[in-house]
Design a protein around this motif. Structure first.
Motif, mmCIF file in Angstrom:
data_model
loop_
_atom_site.group_PDB
_atom_site.id
_atom_site.type_symbol
_atom_site.label_atom_id
_atom_site.label_comp_id
_atom_site.label_asym_id
_atom_site.label_seq_id
_atom_site.Cartn_x
_atom_site.Cartn_y
_atom_site.Cartn_z
ATOM 1 N N PRO A 329 4.777 5.830 -2.463
ATOM 2 C CA PRO A 329 3.326 5.968 -2.610
ATOM 3 C C PRO A 329 2.524 4.793 -2.053
ATOM 4 C CG PRO A 329 4.426 6.691 -4.595
ATOM 5 C CD PRO A 329 5.457 6.016 -3.753
ATOM 6 N N VAL A 330 3.190 3.706 -1.696
ATOM 7 C CA VAL A 330 2.550 2.607 -0.976
ATOM 8 C C VAL A 330 2.927 2.740 0.493
ATOM 9 C CG1 VAL A 330 2.401 0.105 -0.664
ATOM 10 C CG2 VAL A 330 2.600 1.071 -2.970
ATOM 11 N N VAL A 331 1.919 2.968 1.336
ATOM 12 C CA VAL A 331 2.146 3.126 2.772
ATOM 13 C C VAL A 331 1.404 1.989 3.466
ATOM 14 C CG1 VAL A 331 1.896 4.644 4.766
ATOM 15 C CG2 VAL A 331 2.325 5.630 2.496
ATOM 16 N N ALA A 332 2.164 1.009 3.948
ATOM 17 C CA ALA A 332 1.578 -0.187 4.544
ATOM 18 C C ALA A 332 1.757 -0.153 6.060
ATOM 19 C CB ALA A 332 2.229 -1.438 3.966
ATOM 20 N N VAL A 333 0.632 -0.182 6.769
ATOM 21 C CA VAL A 333 0.641 -0.155 8.233
ATOM 22 C C VAL A 333 0.563 -1.587 8.747
ATOM 23 C CG1 VAL A 333 -0.581 0.605 10.301
ATOM 24 C CG2 VAL A 333 -0.432 2.113 8.301
ATOM 25 N N LYS A 334 1.514 -1.976 9.586
ATOM 26 C CA LYS A 334 1.545 -3.332 10.127
ATOM 27 C C LYS A 334 0.636 -3.455 11.343
ATOM 28 C CE LYS A 334 6.119 -4.979 8.704
ATOM 29 N NZ LYS A 334 7.385 -5.583 9.197
ATOM 30 N N LEU A 335 -0.094 -4.573 11.399
ATOM 31 C CA LEU A 335 -0.911 -4.913 12.553
ATOM 32 C C LEU A 335 -0.489 -6.289 13.059
ATOM 33 C CD1 LEU A 335 -4.382 -3.622 11.341
ATOM 34 C CD2 LEU A 335 -2.867 -2.555 13.011
ATOM 35 N N PRO A 336 -0.716 -6.579 14.336
ATOM 36 C CA PRO A 336 -0.122 -7.781 14.935
ATOM 37 C C PRO A 336 -0.700 -9.108 14.480
ATOM 38 C CG PRO A 336 -1.449 -6.587 16.543
ATOM 39 C CD PRO A 336 -1.326 -5.699 15.348
ATOM 40 N N ASP A 337 -1.977 -9.146 14.082
ATOM 41 C CA ASP A 337 -2.558 -10.433 13.703
ATOM 42 C C ASP A 337 -3.724 -10.221 12.748
ATOM 43 O OD1 ASP A 337 -5.101 -10.142 15.299
ATOM 44 O OD2 ASP A 337 -3.683 -10.193 16.965
ATOM 45 N N GLU A 338 -4.176 -11.323 12.147
ATOM 46 C CA GLU A 338 -5.226 -11.250 11.131
ATOM 47 C C GLU A 338 -6.565 -10.821 11.719
ATOM 48 O OE1 GLU A 338 -7.372 -14.408 8.143
ATOM 49 O OE2 GLU A 338 -5.172 -14.324 8.126
ATOM 50 N N ARG A 339 -6.876 -11.305 12.926
ATOM 51 C CA ARG A 339 -8.154 -10.942 13.547
ATOM 52 C C ARG A 339 -8.269 -9.435 13.702
ATOM 53 N NH1 ARG A 339 -9.627 -8.969 17.972
ATOM 54 N NH2 ARG A 339 -7.501 -9.071 18.779
ATOM 55 N N LEU A 340 -7.222 -8.805 14.230
ATOM 56 C CA LEU A 340 -7.247 -7.356 14.410
ATOM 57 C C LEU A 340 -7.256 -6.647 13.058
ATOM 58 C CD1 LEU A 340 -7.184 -4.855 16.201
ATOM 59 C CD2 LEU A 340 -4.677 -5.050 16.262
ATOM 60 N N ALA A 341 -6.510 -7.184 12.087
ATOM 61 C CA ALA A 341 -6.451 -6.558 10.762
ATOM 62 C C ALA A 341 -7.835 -6.522 10.113
ATOM 63 C CB ALA A 341 -5.460 -7.298 9.871
ATOM 64 N N ASN A 366 4.533 -13.105 6.263
ATOM 65 C CA ASN A 366 3.237 -13.330 6.921
ATOM 66 C C ASN A 366 2.719 -12.085 7.633
ATOM 67 O OD1 ASN A 366 2.920 -16.067 6.154
ATOM 68 N ND2 ASN A 366 4.382 -16.665 7.742
ATOM 69 N N SER A 367 3.013 -10.912 7.067
ATOM 70 C CA SER A 367 2.572 -9.649 7.666
ATOM 71 C C SER A 367 1.066 -9.473 7.484
ATOM 72 C CB SER A 367 3.291 -8.468 7.015
ATOM 73 O OG SER A 367 4.686 -8.582 7.158
ATOM 74 N N CYS A 368 0.440 -8.762 8.432
ATOM 75 C CA CYS A 368 -0.951 -8.331 8.304
ATOM 76 C C CYS A 368 -0.943 -6.819 8.141
ATOM 77 C CB CYS A 368 -1.750 -8.738 9.534
ATOM 78 S SG CYS A 368 -1.922 -10.528 9.702
ATOM 79 N N LEU A 369 -1.507 -6.332 7.047
ATOM 80 C CA LEU A 369 -1.301 -4.942 6.658
ATOM 81 C C LEU A 369 -2.603 -4.215 6.343
ATOM 82 C CD1 LEU A 369 1.513 -5.617 4.006
ATOM 83 C CD2 LEU A 369 1.888 -4.995 6.398
ATOM 84 N N MET A 370 -2.625 -2.917 6.686
ATOM 85 C CA MET A 370 -3.545 -1.970 6.086
ATOM 86 C C MET A 370 -2.739 -1.271 4.993
ATOM 87 S SD MET A 370 -6.488 -2.183 7.676
ATOM 88 C CE MET A 370 -6.088 -3.934 7.748
ATOM 89 N N ARG A 371 -2.945 -1.706 3.746
ATOM 90 C CA ARG A 371 -2.122 -1.188 2.654
ATOM 91 C C ARG A 371 -2.810 0.024 2.025
ATOM 92 N NH1 ARG A 371 -2.137 -1.042 -2.716
ATOM 93 N NH2 ARG A 371 -0.145 -1.055 -3.843
#
Length: 404
Positions: A329-341, A366-371
């Motif tokens: 139920p937790v779907v975390a999308v990884k993004l390459p860096d904090e600025r883009l996140a 140190n992942s950047c996520l859309m959780r």
């Protein structure tokens, strides 16, 4: 030196985030409309980041129970159970959670955070050793510090590394001088990955350790009956202690610990967060009891939650997004860096989708996520809309990016 100067770096980082748009860590919801929608900045917004896994926050049965308790027993208890005594509702909830989780004893705390503080600092003390999964929640780390026990971290979800560290401790005589307590989570809140409990149980049994599992994000979510990862993996008898919160799938607030240990009740007199915190309000306790009843009476809620989780996970993966873990139920999308996140999160919000922005240092590796956190209350159309909006945001940000 100013006492708050040590946070200058964090303040500068926060200011940079605010320059990019809304405040991701101070979002204001003008009105919550349902388990899945709220008014944010005057706009109807789909909530995909609230951990409302079963959608019970607006359940009529839970609301009625809370209103009745509020009217009959008042707004609060004004003291701890040690000082002011227990309400019958406190004991009724402990009986209900113990029955639900098939354990002999249960203790409830006013919050899930305090449940971890109280369980860990009550179970372990100076002379004991805690072996902790490195990706554990802050409340678990704080409980370890409060305990005064020696803390040893092992690699995330790695039973072999735990085995190696326990073997070393035994060679050093740690097991002879104090207890060994292993702590893991069921579902990890940031990435949504799941602990391999059978392997952890085998390791801790071989070394004579105890195992505490935090089921905060898996209570009511995993297992046929919703008892968590331990039930889903068929290993409940091997887990010595369970802790968790009422603030996720049960839609209220509070925390619990349960066990079959014959002396578990001693924690009431040895757990400072239990002894020195005002007990939970009657209304909160009543809604939790009602929520447990709803899970027991309607197992279809869990099935619907997993249908939605699988739909969001597969939908985003099919569009080429990198998902941090297998389906949960937790779907975390990884993004390459904090600025883009930060830009991605703001664009989603402007499009009417609220998710959690998760960035270092609060994320593993140190992942950047859309959780995203999925709810049984989400409709198939809402899930499809989330996937579609993710794609649209990615395309818009790609189009606006400066040429390299």
């Amino acid at each position: 030196m100013d006492i708050l100067a040590k946070y200058d770096g964090l303040a500068e980082r926060r200011d940079l985030m605010l320059e990019a748009g809304a405040n991701p860590f101070g979002l204001r919801m003008e009105k919550v409309l349902s388990p899945t929608e709220a008014l944010v900045n005057g706009r109807r917004t789909l909530l995909v980041g609230t951990n409302n896994y079963l959608g019970l926050t607006f359940d009529p049965h839970c609301i009625a129970a809370g209103v009745k308790a509020l009217q009959e027993q008042g707004t609060g208890t004004t003291g701890s159970r040690i000082a002011n005594g227990s309400y019958a509702l406190h004991e009724a909830l402990e009986e209900a959670i113990a029955r639900f989780l098939k354990r002999k004893s249960a203790i409830v705390w006013p919050t899930g955070y305090q449940a971890n503080l109280g369980m860990i600092a009550g179970l372990a003390g100076p002379g004991d050793t805690i072996l902790l999964d490195a990706d554990s929640h802050s409340s678990i780390y704080d409980g370890c510090r409060l305990s005064g026990a020696t803390l040893v971290r092992f690699r995330h979800n790695d039973p072999a590394d735990l085995d190696k560290r326990l073997a070393r401790l035994r060679r050093q005589g740690a097991a002879e001088n104090g207890a060994l307590l292993v702590i893991v989570e069921g579902i990890y809140s940031m990435l949504g990955d799941i602990a391999p409990l059978p392997e952890f149980v085998e390791v801790k049994d071989r070394h004579g350790a105890f195992l505490l599992v935090d089921e905060a994000h898996s209570l009511g979510v995993m297992g046929v009956c919703g008892r968590g990862v331990a039930e889903a993996q068929g290993i409940e008898a091997g887990v010595d202690f369970l802790a968790g919160t009422f603030s996720k799938s049960l839609g209220a607030i509070g925390g619990f610990g349960v066990s079959d240990h014959p002396h578990f009740e001693r924690l009431r007199y040895c757990s400072r967060p239990y002894m020195f915190t005002a007990s939970a309000s009657p209304a909160s306790i009543a809604t939790v009891i009602a929520a447990i009843e709803r899970i027991e009476q309607e197992p279809g809620l869990i099935k619907q939650l997993w249908r939605n989780a699988e739909a969001l996970h597969s939908g985003l993966a099919a569009e080429g997004f990198e998902i941090a873990a297998p389906v949960s139920p937790v779907v975390a999308v990884k993004l390459p860096d904090e600025r883009l996140a930060v830009a991605f999160w703001n664009a989603l919000l402007q499009a009417g989708i609220y998710v959690n922005l998760a960035v270092p240092p609060g994320t593993p590796n140190n992942s950047c996520l859309m959780r995203c956190s999925v709810s049984a209350a989400h409709t198939p159309e809402q899930i499809q809309g989330v996937v579609r909006t993710f794609v649209e945001v990615r395309e818009a940000l790609d189009a606006s990016a400066p040429a390299s």
